[in-house]
Motif scaffolding. Structure first.
Motif, mmCIF file in Angstrom:
data_model
loop_
_atom_site.group_PDB
_atom_site.id
_atom_site.type_symbol
_atom_site.label_atom_id
_atom_site.label_comp_id
_atom_site.label_asym_id
_atom_site.label_seq_id
_atom_site.Cartn_x
_atom_site.Cartn_y
_atom_site.Cartn_z
ATOM 1 N N ASP A 237 0.874 -0.797 -0.077
ATOM 2 C CA ASP A 237 -0.312 0.012 -0.109
ATOM 3 C C ASP A 237 0.485 1.273 0.069
ATOM 4 O O ASP A 237 0.068 2.115 -0.797
ATOM 5 C CB ASP A 237 -0.817 0.314 0.962
ATOM 6 N N VAL A 238 2.001 0.902 1.066
ATOM 7 C CA VAL A 238 2.321 2.720 0.452
ATOM 8 C C VAL A 238 3.725 2.530 -0.492
ATOM 9 O O VAL A 238 3.447 3.764 -1.053
ATOM 10 C CB VAL A 238 3.297 2.097 2.218
ATOM 11 N N LEU A 239 3.800 2.108 -0.907
ATOM 12 C CA LEU A 239 4.996 2.040 -2.013
ATOM 13 C C LEU A 239 3.833 2.245 -3.135
ATOM 14 O O LEU A 239 4.251 2.818 -4.147
ATOM 15 C CB LEU A 239 5.411 0.617 -2.424
ATOM 16 N N ASP A 240 2.847 1.722 -3.335
ATOM 17 C CA ASP A 240 1.834 2.168 -4.643
ATOM 18 C C ASP A 240 1.778 3.676 -4.173
ATOM 19 O O ASP A 240 1.195 4.320 -4.880
ATOM 20 C CB ASP A 240 0.584 1.033 -4.350
ATOM 21 N N TYR A 241 1.052 4.037 -2.834
ATOM 22 C CA TYR A 241 0.596 5.590 -2.310
ATOM 23 C C TYR A 241 1.420 6.406 -2.891
ATOM 24 O O TYR A 241 1.509 7.309 -4.154
ATOM 25 C CB TYR A 241 0.534 5.272 -1.230
ATOM 26 N N LYS A 411 17.253 -0.076 -5.258
ATOM 27 C CA LYS A 411 16.843 -0.356 -6.353
ATOM 28 C C LYS A 411 15.429 -0.142 -6.919
ATOM 29 O O LYS A 411 14.933 0.396 -8.257
ATOM 30 C CB LYS A 411 17.121 -1.145 -6.356
ATOM 31 N N GLN A 412 14.409 -1.054 -6.405
ATOM 32 C CA GLN A 412 13.194 -1.330 -6.861
ATOM 33 C C GLN A 412 12.881 0.533 -6.485
ATOM 34 O O GLN A 412 11.426 0.703 -7.100
ATOM 35 C CB GLN A 412 11.927 -1.925 -5.272
ATOM 36 N N VAL A 413 12.933 1.706 -5.796
ATOM 37 C CA VAL A 413 11.890 2.113 -5.808
ATOM 38 C C VAL A 413 12.715 3.253 -7.008
ATOM 39 O O VAL A 413 11.710 4.365 -7.231
ATOM 40 C CB VAL A 413 12.679 3.295 -4.100
ATOM 41 N N SER A 414 14.172 3.119 -7.438
ATOM 42 C CA SER A 414 14.071 3.702 -8.236
ATOM 43 C C SER A 414 13.528 2.994 -9.894
ATOM 44 O O SER A 414 12.812 4.036 -10.733
ATOM 45 C CB SER A 414 15.677 2.832 -9.299
ATOM 46 N N GLU A 415 13.096 1.567 -9.398
ATOM 47 C CA GLU A 415 12.677 1.033 -10.655
ATOM 48 C C GLU A 415 10.923 1.774 -10.433
ATOM 49 O O GLU A 415 10.449 2.610 -11.620
ATOM 50 C CB GLU A 415 12.217 -0.133 -10.657
ATOM 51 N N ILE A 416 10.334 2.078 -9.799
ATOM 52 C CA ILE A 416 8.364 2.651 -9.737
ATOM 53 C C ILE A 416 9.203 4.563 -9.635
ATOM 54 O O ILE A 416 8.382 4.773 -10.681
ATOM 55 C CB ILE A 416 8.927 3.448 -8.319
ATOM 56 N N ILE A 417 10.377 5.062 -9.570
ATOM 57 C CA ILE A 417 10.191 6.034 -10.126
ATOM 58 C C ILE A 417 10.598 6.285 -11.872
ATOM 59 O O ILE A 417 9.968 7.124 -12.219
ATOM 60 C CB ILE A 417 11.030 6.576 -9.733
ATOM 61 N N LYS A 418 11.131 5.452 -11.941
ATOM 62 C CA LYS A 418 10.886 5.385 -13.712
ATOM 63 C C LYS A 418 9.780 4.786 -14.091
ATOM 64 O O LYS A 418 9.808 5.041 -15.464
ATOM 65 C CB LYS A 418 12.353 3.364 -13.648
ATOM 66 N N GLY A 419 9.073 4.050 -13.217
ATOM 67 C CA GLY A 419 7.507 4.052 -14.162
ATOM 68 C C GLY A 419 7.978 2.841 -14.600
ATOM 69 O O GLY A 419 6.335 2.218 -15.401
ATOM 70 N N VAL A 421 7.781 -0.214 -12.761
ATOM 71 C CA VAL A 421 6.836 -0.878 -11.884
ATOM 72 C C VAL A 421 6.431 -0.377 -11.555
ATOM 73 O O VAL A 421 6.305 0.267 -11.173
ATOM 74 C CB VAL A 421 7.667 -2.264 -11.127
ATOM 75 N N THR A 422 4.830 -1.221 -10.259
ATOM 76 C CA THR A 422 4.114 -0.521 -9.408
ATOM 77 C C THR A 422 4.508 -0.591 -8.294
ATOM 78 O O THR A 422 5.453 -1.180 -8.800
ATOM 79 C CB THR A 422 2.937 -0.873 -10.028
ATOM 80 N N GLY A 423 3.776 -0.124 -7.034
ATOM 81 C CA GLY A 423 5.201 -0.781 -6.181
ATOM 82 C C GLY A 423 4.450 -1.706 -5.607
ATOM 83 O O GLY A 423 5.835 -2.196 -5.135
ATOM 84 N N SER A 424 3.180 -2.530 -6.019
ATOM 85 C CA SER A 424 2.958 -3.336 -5.932
ATOM 86 C C SER A 424 3.945 -5.090 -5.781
ATOM 87 O O SER A 424 4.736 -5.108 -5.379
ATOM 88 C CB SER A 424 1.570 -4.231 -6.031
#
Lengths: 446, 313
Positions: A237-241, A411-419, A421-424
């Motif tokens: 939830d937090v990463l998706d948010y 690394k995963q937050v970078s991927e979220i930023i790049k778009g 992956v989704t947070g989940s």
């Protein structure tokens, strides 16, 4: 050819504070390499690594007050830079200082490698009452104590009062309100509301814990077994948010602590800055809140998921640990207990908002409680925000391989930023990645 | 050898052999004496660390359970590790673009400066070479600031035309951002090598070519470039080795590039992370050796395909 340059860089990176190659390099146990000047000769010297902005003063205070031991301080870099050097010294079996500043979340990482000394045997009872039970818990592994708490990092929402006034917003109390406010500011053509920085994984972890995640369960009595739970609903939830906020362009995606980000904070490119109590110290050190910015900042409690059951979290906060390489551990422990424990050092720390002390004498000092913090334009930040947050903090169990976990999170937050992956999805990947690493390291993952 | 024995006929054969053996021995000793200092340094600072790293790469150290001998497991892991493979793929792609670009620029500049002999040429030569004299780290930091959209000049420049500045530190453009930094840094250095090679060409050849009716362009392409081919191959090998070991620029820009450059961006950075922040010296060594293997294969392949030319190797 290029190898030579690489070696030069490695040497330079090793030389301490990264880009600005500083004077003394290997710190180590060589007393001639101190950043501070030791005036008292013929006294045993204890070496120490640390990066608090006011360490110089703290060390000088300690040395002035002690005739039987002197501290030789080296700043080998902030956070990861220091840990890399310590890690290398651990592997090499030599080169570590006697006393080292370590964030609470890294203590288990070094403890499991046998790099730290249990200081309970060296006068623990005399200082036990100076800190809360929660503070001791964060620096302990099981029954053993591996550090003397210095500061904590209750997380709160620092915000630009001028921006809030301009767009007629009141500090959001929940994360839902936070998003609404962000949308409102964006629609009105205002600045970004906050920042999702890939390089602050410890903050991301804290925000997940706020939602109810408990990433690791590890009982030091059974070191082999570890619980790794990084993709439960709360974590997702937090990463998706945050991923959603970034995708909608409501928050920025700058690395924090970089010149780019700091200049953004100075320029008012961010309406809020979710950070710990020590953040203002680093901001003022970088020139924020001075000149034109004077009096523009304020602080409010961290927004909640469930306002009926508020949860407070901690980011950073550090301690002084005694390393296994200390030649005189008892003397080193004396230094660890004594550094940043005298009134003058503590007062300097909290008046300038460099640290949020865990020492109870400081915490109960009316001067601290009622302090009108200059950075927050005279707001009584401690009484209103930080002290309640620190009191409500319950402590967490950190990973015995903190460095890997935080790197993987980054690394995963970078991927979220790049778009990409989704947070989940990022949470699932993180779980897979870290569980695999834990197994490779000989743990049985539950 | 026969003449020697003929001249000193009175000596018996075994005697001659003995003397010859002594001379040989003395020559051998002298040879070793000259090579000795280099040999010691070579063994101590190159072979020994390499051997130790190879030895380390055959073990695995766990947080729980200690160190164990695993033979080639670390290598198997490396070549199935997406982090290593994506980093390796990046540097290979980067080499394919950056090396030709650097060489073409260096060659063009060298040819131009070789044909011009004014004070302006000397000044230009120095200026083009200057970026190489700036430490890579400082160069990378400087470019990081220039690229910055927050306070770099790009925002203002693009702002004049009402456009948004490109984000050279973002994941889409980081390839070009790094390409620019590397080219800026190295083209001048390669230019000097090629320029020096051009200075070694006998000028009478140009005169002969001119008498045969060759123009400047023909002299450049038909005479100058073929004659400095060995120098071209030399810098190609240099840049190939250097680029595959890409480390400094991304490592420095990492702090400024928001999450674009991870700790496994290039194999060298990945090895550094494994060894120094995760204390996994074993896997770090294995990655280094695997990278060394890739560099060796690439350089060997390159030299194999250019073997007909005169080569320095």
């Amino acid at each position: 050819m290029k190898r030579r340059r690489i070696l030069a860089t490695v040497a330079m990176l090793a030389a301490g504070s990264g880009l600005v190659a500083c004077s003394s390099d290997d710190g180590g146990s060589d007393a001639s390499n101190c950043t501070n000047t030791i005036t008292k000769q013929n006294v045993p010297v204890v070496t120490m690594w640390g990066w608090y902005p006011n360490t110089q003063l703290v060390v000088d205070n300690f040395n002035k007050q002690h005739d039987d031991v002197q501290v030789c301080w080296t700043n080998v870099g902030q956070g990861g830079d220091e840990y890399d050097k310590f890690q290398t010294a651990i592997s090499a079996g030599t080169g570590a200082p006697d006393v080292i500043m370590v964030e609470a979340d890294r203590i288990p990482t070094f403890q499991i490698q046998g790099a730290l000394v249990d200081i309970k045997q060296y006068g623990f009872d005399a200082v036990k009452a100076n800190y809360s039970e929660g503070a001791w818990k964060d620096v302990s592994v099981g029954d053993q104590v591996y550090g003397v708490p210095v500061d904590g990092g209750p997380v709160a929402m620092i915000y630009r009062k001028d921006i809030f006034d301009k767009y007629k917003i009141t500090p959001p109390k929940t994360w839902a309100e936070y998003e609404q406010a962000a949308q409102k500011v964006k629609d009105a053509g205002g600045p970004l509301f906050g920042d999702l920085g890939a390089n602050v994984p410890a903050l991301t972890m804290a925000l997940q814990i706020q939602k109810g995640a408990s990433p690791f369960t590890h009982d030091p009595a059974q070191p082999k077994a570890i619980g790794v739970k990084l993709n439960d609903q709360a974590s997702k939830d937090v990463l998706d948010y945050w991923g959603g906020l970034a995708k909608k362009g409501l928050v920025g995606t700058q690395n924090q602590f970089t010149p780019e980000y700091i200049s953004g904070v100075i320029n008012g490119n961010y309406a809020t800055y979710i950070s710990a109590a020590w953040a203002p110290g680093y901001l003022t050190g970088a020139g924020v809140g001075k000149g034109q910015d004077t009096g523009k900042f304020a602080v409010a409690p961290l927004p909640q998921w469930d306002p009926a059951n508020p949860v407070q979290v901690n980011w950073g906060g550090s301690a002084f640990s005694v390393t296994k390489q200390a030649k005189k551990p008892e003397l080193a422990a004396k230094v660890a207990y004594g550094l940043y424990a005298d009134k003058e050092s503590l007062t300097d720390g909290w008046t300038n908002q460099i640290i949020f002390p865990l020492n109870l004498t400081a915490l109960k000092d009316p001067a601290l409680v009622d302090l009108k913090v200059a950075f927050f334009n005279g707001q009584q930040a401690n009484k209103e925000v930080y002290l309640p947050a620190a009191d409500a903090y319950k402590g967490v169990a950190y990973a015995p391989f903190g460095q890997y976990y935080l790197d993987a999170m980054e690394k995963q937050v970078s991927e979220i930023i790049k778009g990409s992956v989704t947070g989940s999805q990022a949470a699932d990947r993180l779980q897979e990645d870290v569980a695999k690493y834990a197994k490779e390291q000989g743990f049985t993952v539950q | 050898m026969t003449s020697l024995t003929e001249k000193r006929a009175p000596r018996t054969q075994p005697e001659t052999r003995k003397i010859r053996g002594k001379v040989h021995l003395r020559e051998h000793l002298m040879g070793w004496l000259f090579v000795g200092p280099f040999g010691v340094v070579f063994l101590a600072f190159l072979i020994a660390p390499l051997a130790y790293a190879l030895y380390l790469s055959l073990f695995q150290k766990k947080l729980i359970g200690g160190t164990s001998f695993v033979l080639f497991d670390n290598y198997v892991k490396a070549f199935t590790d997406p982090s290593f493979l994506s980093g390796a793929w990046f540097v290979i792609r980067f080499s394919l673009v950056s090396i030709p670009l650097q060489i073409i620029i260096a060659l063009a500049l060298a040819l131009i400066l070789d044909s011009v002999t004014t004070v302006f040429a000397r000044f230009s030569r120095l200026m083009i070479f200057l970026p190489y004299a700036i430490p890579t780290v400082i160069g990378a930091v400087m470019w990081g600031f220039l690229y910055s959209r927050g306070f770099g000049p790009l925002t203002d420049i693009f702002g004049l035309f009402g456009a948004t500045a490109p984000d050279f530190l973002g994941s889409d453009l980081i390839f070009y951002g790094l390409l620019n930094v590397v080219t800026w840094q190295w083209a001048g250095y390669y230019m000097i090598i090629l320029y020096a090679a051009l200075q070694g060409v006998d000028p009478t050849l140009y005169e002969a070519a001119r008498m045969d009716g060759a123009g400047r362009w023909q002299i450049a392409t038909r005479i100058k470039i073929p004659l400095i081919a060995p120098a071209l191959i030399l810098i190609l090998v240099f840049s190939l080795i250097g680029t595959l070991q890409f480390f400094n620029e991304p490592q420095i820009l990492r702090y400024l590039a928001a999450g674009t450059i991870g700790s496994d961006f290039t194999p060298n950075m990945y090895a550094y992370q494994q060894a120094f922040s995760l204390a996994n010296f074993n896997y770090g060594s294995a990655i280094s050796f695997a990278l060394g293997g890739i560099v060796f294969i690439c350089v060997y392949a390159f030299l194999f395909f250019t073997r007909k030319r005169r080569s320095f190797l």
